[in-house]
Design a protein around this motif. Structure first.
Motif, short mmCIF file in Angstrom:
data_model
loop_
_atom_site.label_atom_id
_atom_site.label_comp_id
_atom_site.label_asym_id
_atom_site.label_seq_id
_atom_site.Cartn_x
_atom_site.Cartn_y
_atom_site.Cartn_z
N ALA A 84 6.28 12.09 87.07
CA ALA A 84 7.70 12.28 86.78
C ALA A 84 8.09 13.69 87.22
O ALA A 84 7.26 14.60 87.23
N ILE A 85 9.33 13.86 87.55
CA ILE A 85 9.82 15.14 88.08
C ILE A 85 9.56 16.29 87.09
O ILE A 85 9.36 17.44 87.50
N GLU A 86 9.50 15.98 85.81
CA GLU A 86 9.27 17.02 84.80
C GLU A 86 7.94 17.75 84.99
O GLU A 86 7.76 18.86 84.49
N PRO A 129 9.16 20.33 88.20
CA PRO A 129 10.64 20.27 88.13
C PRO A 129 11.37 21.16 89.13
O PRO A 129 12.59 21.11 89.20
N GLY A 138 15.71 17.01 89.93
CA GLY A 138 15.57 16.11 88.79
C GLY A 138 15.35 14.67 89.16
O GLY A 138 15.57 13.77 88.35
N THR A 154 13.03 11.51 90.10
CA THR A 154 11.70 10.92 90.06
C THR A 154 11.63 9.76 91.04
O THR A 154 10.70 9.64 91.82
N ARG A 204 19.35 12.90 84.38
CA ARG A 204 18.34 13.89 84.73
C ARG A 204 18.60 14.59 86.05
O ARG A 204 18.10 15.69 86.27
N GLU A 205 19.34 13.94 86.97
CA GLU A 205 19.44 14.56 88.28
C GLU A 205 20.68 15.44 88.45
O GLU A 205 21.68 15.28 87.76
N SER A 261 13.99 18.65 83.66
CA SER A 261 13.74 18.02 84.96
C SER A 261 14.14 18.89 86.15
O SER A 261 13.98 18.47 87.30
#
Ligand code: 4AZ
Length: 251
Positions: free
Chosen positions: A8-10, A13, A61, A63, A72-73, A114
């Motif tokens: 995941a982008i986290e 980030p 952000g 994924t 998130r983005e 993110s």
């Protein structure tokens, strides 16, 4: 990325996804300050000259490459594109570029779980060969794949000395001091087409530093052919000059 893991982008980030002409995925990048993304020069230059910045969009952000995750983005246009003046498309010397980003309100990136900046290492710092670093990207999962990965992937690679990387069996003196090489000892995992411009980060003193920009390589995860990265620590003063940032105030 060949091999490695979906992520995941986290977990990375600072990784940016750069698109061209609405929805064509182009390259990766790294957020080095709220308004600046560092990427590879070769992403933005072809035989006809530089890509038009008007056709570019930058996402943080993200994924899933083809899905919108509004919570998130963050999406940006490119206000300014700076390709290194010494970039040479014949040998990929100085394969580095800066994008100044802005959102529809004229603002830059906002820090969230993110989306955040990565640190720039102090100028001319070098890590020992064998040091483990991490790369992330949306690039192909196999050298001959038709499509990019649908999701962000990450993997670990080990740094090689330029002396080793320049051996005849490897890159036979095609690696200069502005490049660094990294690979997995069993050649099972590597950056691939579409990962260009994205981050190679290494952890030091509990922080992640951007040491490399994915640049080139012969094939992907091929025996004796490491991934080649732009040596970011040779460009601190160029980055400072173009952006007004210094290594000690970023991240
Ligand atoms: C590419 O075409 C590319 N194995 C990027 C990295 C590597 C190979 C190709 C390294 O963008």
């Amino acid at each position: 990325i060949v091999g490695g893991f979906l992520t995941a982008i986290e977990s990375h980030p600072w990784t940016a996804a750069i698109f061209y002409k609405r929805n064509k995925f182009l390259c990766g990048g790294s957020l080095i300050s709220p308004c600046w993304v560092l990427s590879a020069a070769h992403c933005f230059r072809n035989e006809d000259g530089d890509l038009n910045v008007k056709g570019l969009s930058v996402f943080l952000g993200k994924t899933d490459i083809s899905e919108t995750d509004a919570a998130r983005e963050q999406k940006f246009t490119v206000e300014k594109m700076i390709i290194h003046q010494d970039f040479d498309s014949d040998n990929f010397n100085s394969d580095i570029a800066l994008l100044k980003i802005r959102n529809t309100n004229g603002g830059c990136a906002v820090k969230t779980p993110s989306a955040r900046t990565v640190c720039l290492p102090p100028a001319l710092t070098q890590l020992p060969s064998g040091f483990t670093c991490s790369i992330a990207g949306y690039g192909k999962e196999q050298e001959g794949a038709w499509e990019y990965s649908k999701r962000l992937k990450k993997t670990d690679v080990k740094l090689l000395s330029n002396t080793d990387c320049n051996r005849k069996l490897y890159y036979d003196n095609r690696i200069n001091e502005n490049m660094l090489c990294a690979a997995s000892p069993d050649w099972s995992t590597d950056a691939c087409h579409g990962d260009s411009g994205g981050p190679l980060v290494c952890e030091a003193s509990g922080r992640m530093f951007l040491f490399g920009v994915v640049s080139w390589g012969e094939g992907c995860a091929k025996k004796n052919k490491p991934g080649v990265y732009t040596q970011v620590t040779n460009y601190n003063s160029w980055i400072a000059e173009k952006t007004g940032l210094t290594a000690y105030t970023t991240g």
